[in-house]
Design a protein around this motif. Structure first.
Motif, PDB file in Angstrom:
ATOM      1  N   ASN A   1       0.782   8.821  16.605  1.00 10.73           N
ATOM      2  CA  ASN A   1      -0.057   9.777  16.959  1.00 10.73           C
ATOM      3  C   ASN A   1      -1.084  10.343  15.946  1.00 10.73           C
ATOM      4  N   ALA A   2      -1.026   9.606  14.742  1.00 12.28           N
ATOM      5  CA  ALA A   2      -1.832  10.114  13.400  1.00 12.28           C
ATOM      6  C   ALA A   2      -2.452   9.123  12.665  1.00 12.28           C
ATOM      7  N   GLN A   3      -3.493   9.201  12.161  1.00 12.32           N
ATOM      8  CA  GLN A   3      -4.246   8.056  11.435  1.00 12.32           C
ATOM      9  C   GLN A   3      -3.652   7.759  10.134  1.00 12.32           C
ATOM     10  N   THR A   4      -2.909   8.539   9.088  1.00 12.77           N
ATOM     11  CA  THR A   4      -2.062   8.348   8.367  1.00 12.77           C
ATOM     12  C   THR A   4      -0.690   7.553   8.651  1.00 12.77           C
ATOM     13  N   ALA A   5      -0.276   8.038   9.938  1.00  9.49           N
ATOM     14  CA  ALA A   5       1.273   6.950  10.088  1.00  9.49           C
ATOM     15  C   ALA A   5       0.435   5.730  10.953  1.00  9.49           C
TER      16      ALA A   5
ATOM     17  N   PRO B   1       0.629  -1.206  -0.052  1.00  7.96           N
ATOM     18  CA  PRO B   1       0.056   0.036  -0.288  1.00  7.96           C
ATOM     19  C   PRO B   1       0.943   1.098  -0.068  1.00  7.96           C
ATOM     20  N   ALA B   2       0.309   2.455  -0.649  1.00  7.31           N
ATOM     21  CA  ALA B   2       1.073   3.657  -0.650  1.00  7.31           C
ATOM     22  C   ALA B   2      -0.004   4.473   0.185  1.00  7.31           C
ATOM     23  N   VAL B   3       0.465   5.154   1.233  1.00  6.90           N
ATOM     24  CA  VAL B   3      -0.541   5.829   1.973  1.00  6.90           C
ATOM     25  C   VAL B   3      -0.621   7.323   1.494  1.00  6.90           C
ATOM     26  N   LEU B   4      -1.514   7.972   0.692  1.00  8.05           N
ATOM     27  CA  LEU B   4      -1.567   9.026   0.071  1.00  8.05           C
ATOM     28  C   LEU B   4      -1.422  10.347   1.036  1.00  8.05           C
TER      29      LEU B   4
ATOM     30  N   ILE C   1     -10.317   2.158   9.545  1.00 10.90           N
ATOM     31  CA  ILE C   1      -9.677   3.092   9.103  1.00 10.90           C
ATOM     32  C   ILE C   1      -8.548   3.066   8.061  1.00 10.90           C
ATOM     33  N   ALA C   2      -8.019   1.760   8.047  1.00 14.92           N
ATOM     34  CA  ALA C   2      -7.379   1.374   6.707  1.00 14.92           C
ATOM     35  C   ALA C   2      -8.121   1.261   5.382  1.00 14.92           C
TER      36      ALA C   2
ATOM     37  N   VAL D   1      -8.197   8.149   5.640  1.00 17.63           N
ATOM     38  CA  VAL D   1      -6.683   7.961   4.970  1.00 17.63           C
ATOM     39  C   VAL D   1      -7.184   7.474   3.653  1.00 17.63           C
ATOM     40  N   ALA D   2      -6.406   8.307   2.692  1.00 23.10           N
ATOM     41  CA  ALA D   2      -6.531   7.659   1.123  1.00 23.10           C
ATOM     42  C   ALA D   2      -5.157   6.939   1.125  1.00 23.10           C
ATOM     43  N   VAL D   3      -5.547   5.771   0.391  1.00 29.90           N
ATOM     44  CA  VAL D   3      -4.458   4.581   0.277  1.00 29.90           C
ATOM     45  C   VAL D   3      -4.617   4.242  -1.127  1.00 29.90           C
TER      46      VAL D   3
END
Length: 335
Positions: free
Chosen positions: A322-326, A231-234, A288-289, A242-244
């Motif tokens: 401490n962040a959804q993207t992380a 996956p690449a988290v955008l 979330i993913a 979260v855009a993936v």
């Protein structure tokens, strides 16, 4: 051994094929037509009935199947016809024949294309070795490799090259791209809606292209225990999700999945074991993913927004982010 005359190998001015080439192509086409007609006797007449005869099929989904000797090949095809297992094609082409003839042996390689009954297209790389018999050319060796099949296309995806240029997509995928929340098409290339997202997406395409070679994929699978899939988290969406971009590599091509990650459950199961996540935390992590915002997670799971926040806080504590993207990037990098 028969001797070929110059006249027999003279090329047709339009097709570039000799009369002998045309006879070989016709023999190959007749075997395919007999197969599609499910006429076993007609199909059998196209083959050399010998222990040295071999028939090979391969695809990314079904793996490799090798039949050696006419008795096994014949019995297998009889079963296929009787059980109704033959491929249901509504149209097919065989193009780009490259033919070599030496005495009574002919070697032919070509590309195949077919339209299935459910509207899907299939591409094949094919090889035939034929022997000249008194009644004409007969097949003694056949190999068919299916580049894309229904199993390989089970996820809605778009095939791109290393620059994001679309090389294949079904009509439904192109339709989805017109209204996709993360991706769009510009000048035939898949782009992300936001500039920072697109930068990450293009880097991911470049990374995936490094695995377009067979031995690169082989080494990756050997070292990682599975196919090239990552996956690449955008970034974060306006809604708080979260855009993936989920990419995979097969057939020397990168595939961008548009309908979720078929490998997500396995990755999250590994992440649960690594980080000691509870079942409730795991369910929140999965949504979330998938790109859901926290209110959407709460609605989907039938829990309050406060409970969803509590699960998210625990996820942060256990994973050290401490962040959804992380969080998404970490969870999807496991396994």
């Amino acid at each position: 051994m028969a001797v070929m005359t110059l006249a027999s190998r003279a090329s047709h001015p339009q097709t570039g094929h000799t009369a002998e080439d045309a006879a070989i192509i016709a023999a190959i086409r007749e075997e395919t037509l007999a197969f599609l007609a499910q006429d076993h006797d007609r199909w059998a007449r196209c083959w050399v009935h010998s222990p040295r005869t071999r028939d090979i099929y391969g695809s990314p989904f079904a793996g490799l199947n090798v039949l050696s000797g006419w008795s096994d090949i014949c019995a297998n095809m009889k079963r296929v016809f009787e059980d109704g297992l033959a491929c249901q094609k509504t149209d097919f082409r065989q193009d780009g024949h490259r033919i070599s003839v030496e005495g009574n042996i002919a070697w032919a390689v070509f590309d195949g294309w077919a339209l299935t009954r459910n509207g899907e297209t299939e591409e094949t790389f094919e090889t035939r070795i034929l022997e000249r018999q008194p009644e004409g050319w007969k097949i003694v060796y056949s190999s068919v490799y299916l580049r894309r099949d229904n199993g390989a296309r089970s996820a809605l995806s778009v095939a791109v090259d290393g620059t994001g240029q679309i090389v294949w997509a079904c009509d439904r995928a192109l339709k989805v791209l017109k209204t996709h929340p993360y991706f769009t098409v510009s000048s035939g290339k898949v782009r992300a809606h936001r500039l920072d997202w697109d930068r990450t997406l293009q880097q991911a395409f470049t990374r995936a292209a490094a695995y377009h070679g067979f031995f690169e994929v082989y080494r990756f699978a050997e070292e990682n225990g599975g196919p090239v899939c990552f996956p690449a988290v955008l970034g974060q969406t306006d809604e708080g999700g979260v855009a993936v971009a989920r990419l995979s590599v097969r057939d020397s091509t990168t595939y961008l999945q548009l309908d979720g990650d078929a490998d997500l459950d396995r990755r999250l199961t590994v992440a649960q074991a690594v980080f000691g996540l509870s079942d409730g935390q795991l369910r929140v992590a999965r949504h979330i993913a998938d790109g859901d915002s926290l209110p959407e997670v709460a609605t989907a799971l039938g829990i309050s927004i406060n409970t969803a926040r509590t699960h998210l806080s625990r996820l942060y504590e256990k994973t050290g982010v401490n962040a959804q993207t992380a969080l998404v990037r970490l969870l999807l990098s496991v396994g």
